[in-house]
Design a protein around this motif. Structure first.
Motif, PDB file in Angstrom:
ATOM      1  N   ALA A 117      18.377  22.992  54.932  1.00 61.42           N
ATOM      2  CA  ALA A 117      18.410  21.773  54.164  1.00 61.42           C
ATOM      3  C   ALA A 117      17.055  21.562  53.675  1.00 61.42           C
ATOM      4  N   ALA A 118      17.216  20.409  52.388  1.00 63.02           N
ATOM      5  CA  ALA A 118      16.727  20.779  51.143  1.00 63.02           C
ATOM      6  C   ALA A 118      15.760  20.203  51.879  1.00 63.02           C
ATOM      7  N   ASN A 153      24.625  22.970  61.775  1.00 65.93           N
ATOM      8  CA  ASN A 153      23.311  23.099  62.305  1.00 65.93           C
ATOM      9  C   ASN A 153      22.483  23.400  61.136  1.00 65.93           C
ATOM     10  N   PHE A 154      21.325  22.913  60.869  1.00 71.01           N
ATOM     11  CA  PHE A 154      19.997  22.270  59.817  1.00 71.01           C
ATOM     12  C   PHE A 154      18.465  23.206  59.870  1.00 71.01           C
ATOM     13  N   LEU A 195      18.001  14.086  56.913  1.00 72.59           N
ATOM     14  CA  LEU A 195      19.306  14.864  57.151  1.00 72.59           C
ATOM     15  C   LEU A 195      20.375  14.857  57.659  1.00 72.59           C
ATOM     16  N   ILE A 196      20.564  13.309  58.019  1.00 73.31           N
ATOM     17  CA  ILE A 196      22.672  12.619  58.045  1.00 73.31           C
ATOM     18  C   ILE A 196      22.870  12.180  56.370  1.00 73.31           C
ATOM     19  N   ASP A 197      22.103  12.120  55.894  1.00 75.89           N
ATOM     20  CA  ASP A 197      21.976  12.378  54.407  1.00 75.89           C
ATOM     21  C   ASP A 197      23.082  13.580  53.785  1.00 75.89           C
ATOM     22  N   ASN A 234      10.187  18.992  69.049  1.00 73.16           N
ATOM     23  CA  ASN A 234      11.006  19.425  70.022  1.00 73.16           C
ATOM     24  C   ASN A 234      13.138  18.196  70.139  1.00 73.16           C
ATOM     25  N   PHE A 235      12.863  18.389  68.436  1.00 72.30           N
ATOM     26  CA  PHE A 235      13.908  17.717  68.572  1.00 72.30           C
ATOM     27  C   PHE A 235      15.204  18.611  68.568  1.00 72.30           C
ATOM     28  N   GLY A 236      15.755  18.485  69.087  1.00 71.72           N
ATOM     29  CA  GLY A 236      17.602  19.735  69.057  1.00 71.72           C
ATOM     30  C   GLY A 236      18.834  19.838  67.786  1.00 71.72           C
ATOM     31  N   GLY A 237      18.720  17.907  68.223  1.00 66.76           N
ATOM     32  CA  GLY A 237      20.079  17.681  67.792  1.00 66.76           C
ATOM     33  C   GLY A 237      19.717  16.057  67.422  1.00 66.76           C
ATOM     34  N   PHE A 238      20.838  15.967  67.592  1.00 69.76           N
ATOM     35  CA  PHE A 238      21.500  14.241  66.760  1.00 69.76           C
ATOM     36  C   PHE A 238      22.513  14.294  66.811  1.00 69.76           C
ATOM     37  N   LEU A 239      22.958  13.022  67.626  1.00 67.19           N
ATOM     38  CA  LEU A 239      24.962  12.915  67.670  1.00 67.19           C
ATOM     39  C   LEU A 239      24.902  11.645  67.912  1.00 67.19           C
TER      40      LEU A 239
END
Length: 443
Positions: free
Chosen positions: A31-32, A304-305, A316-318, A351-356
């Protein structure tokens, strides 16, 4: 080699819509780096770190900006080089407001002089490896974020562990970050496993991977082929295979007694991502300043970033192309155990493993009366009676709920998932546990 036993209970959540298929074959994308990071001082189990920098100070990548406090704690490091512009608070995925340091990125990626590779890794003692894990802020990457050095230091245990359990199951629907780490960084993981074995003094390691990840199993077996006493085991895909107690039973047949830690079964448990981070810390001196995050569901380009700690979730969503139509629920973590969040104004933490981004599939039907079908009991891996605990909590009998075993609930959500009446059984266990803890603090 296949396992000869598996845990009782569990469920098979449907991966509808954009499930694991959306990202499991996609390589990890760097990710940038953001223009500004907000780095929380509390992103690990135990005491929060205490800020040790000042507004206006220039910092480098890997520099400690938050010092660990107490035995169970972890330092926090700068994930970019730049200037500290604020010492404030931020809201993390759990909903808590915690101290934070805000850094404006100068995009020079200037590493701190303290970040140096190790000249002779083979000469390191067990204590040296644990000390490096502590200094580099390595914590459990599977979600609990427990400081790794505490797990590795087994010197004070009366009964020494003999087995390292490595969690590569990734049993949550949608999430594929661990899957991709195993496929792309298997050698680094295996190196971290060997280092963890030396640090903890165990004789062997067992890596548990669910059989719906054949490419990960193949990659890990190839990486481990030249190592002694590291066994990669294919496990049946069933949620919650990746929980400590269920994984220990599946891989060793040992039972962790209620209220006890894995050490009671002579085991140390680590996530595959944690092992990779340990290798980077020991070999390169690299602190934990980034992690792999799955961004999926109703986003334009699920991926996956590998992302810097402190990156705004919105950034990240952008980079995933933004949200698409029909989003009804935002979840940080997995679909079964993740936290529903009301805002995207959150920083990435260790501890941030994912975003749904979920749609109609995430909206629960209205509750109805319990029909006493027993499905919740069959699904519970802890062999509890969730319907009974639920009834006691709804009647205000919290002591009764505790006596019925609510404190042993893993909060995996299997009972709620299996319930045809759509009762919030897991939530009732959470309520009972929270009230019990509040009472214990007051007494």
């Amino acid at each position: 080699m296949a396992t000869t036993q598996t845990f009782g209970g569990g469920v098979h959540p449907r991966e509808i819509g954009n499930g694991k298929n959306a990202t499991q074959s996609q390589q990890i994308v760097n990710a940038a780096a953001p223009a500004r990071v907000m780095i929380a001082m509390a992103q690990h189990a135990g005491a929060p770190a205490v800020c040790c920098v000042k507004v206006g100070q220039t910092v480098n990548m890997g520099q400690i900006i938050g010092e660990a406090q107490g035995f169970i704690s972890a330092p926090v490091h700068a994930s970019v080089s730049g200037k500290v512009v604020a010492i404030t608070t931020c809201t993390v995925a759990s909903g808590k407001s915690v101290p934070a340091v805000v850094i404006d990125n100068d995009f020079e990626d200037r590493w701190d002089e303290s970040v140096k590779p190790c000249d002779n890794v083979d000469a390191l003692s067990a204590a040296d490896i644990a000390s490096i894990a502590a200094r580099c802020g390595i914590v459990g990457m599977g979600g609990a974020a427990f400081p790794t050095n505490v797990k590795l230091d087994t010197s004070k245990l009366e009964e020494k562990p003999d087995t390292l359990i490595v969690n590569g199951s990734e049993c949550e629907p949608y999430l594929t970050s661990d899957h991709r780490i195993m496929v792309e960084n298997a050698e680094q993981i295996v190196d971290g496993i060997a280092l963890a074995m030396k640090a903890s003094g165990v004789a062997c390691a067992k890596v548990g991977i669910e059989d719906n990840k054949p490419d990960a199993i193949a990659a890990m077996r190839e990486a481990a082929s030249g190592k002694q006493n590291i066994d990669v085991v294919s496990l049946p895909a069933r949620y919650p295979q990746g929980f400590e107690k269920t994984l220990i039973y599946s891989l060793t047949g040992r039972i962790v007694p209620n209220g006890k830690l894995p050490s009671a079964a002579k085991c140390v448990v680590m996530n595959v991502g944690t092992c990779a981070a340990l290798s980077a810390a020991v070999r390169k001196g690299q602190p934990l300043i980034d992690r792999v995050v799955t961004v999926t569901g109703r986003v334009a380009n699920p991926a996956n970033f590998r992302v810097r700690i402190g990156t705004p979730l919105l950034d990240l969503i952008d980079q995933a192309g933004g949200l698409t139509e029909g989003v009804r629920k935002l979840v940080v973590g997995g679909a079964m155990m993740g936290n529903a969040v009301p805002t995207l104004n959150l920083p990435i933490t260790k501890n941030f493993g994912g975003f749904l981004a979920l749609g109609e599939e995430a909206i629960s039907a209205e509750e109805s009366a319990c029909i006493r079908c027993g499905r919740c009991m069959r699904a519970c891996p802890m062999k509890l009676m969730p319907a009974k605990i639920d009834a006691l909590v709804r009647h205000g009998d919290y002591d009764g709920a505790i006596a019925a075993g609510a404190m042993n609930c893993m909060e995996c959500g299997s009972c709620t998932f299996a319930c045809p009446a759509k009762r919030e059984l897991t939530q009732s266990c959470r309520v009972a546990k929270a009230i019990a803890r509040t009472k214990a603090k007051k007494s």
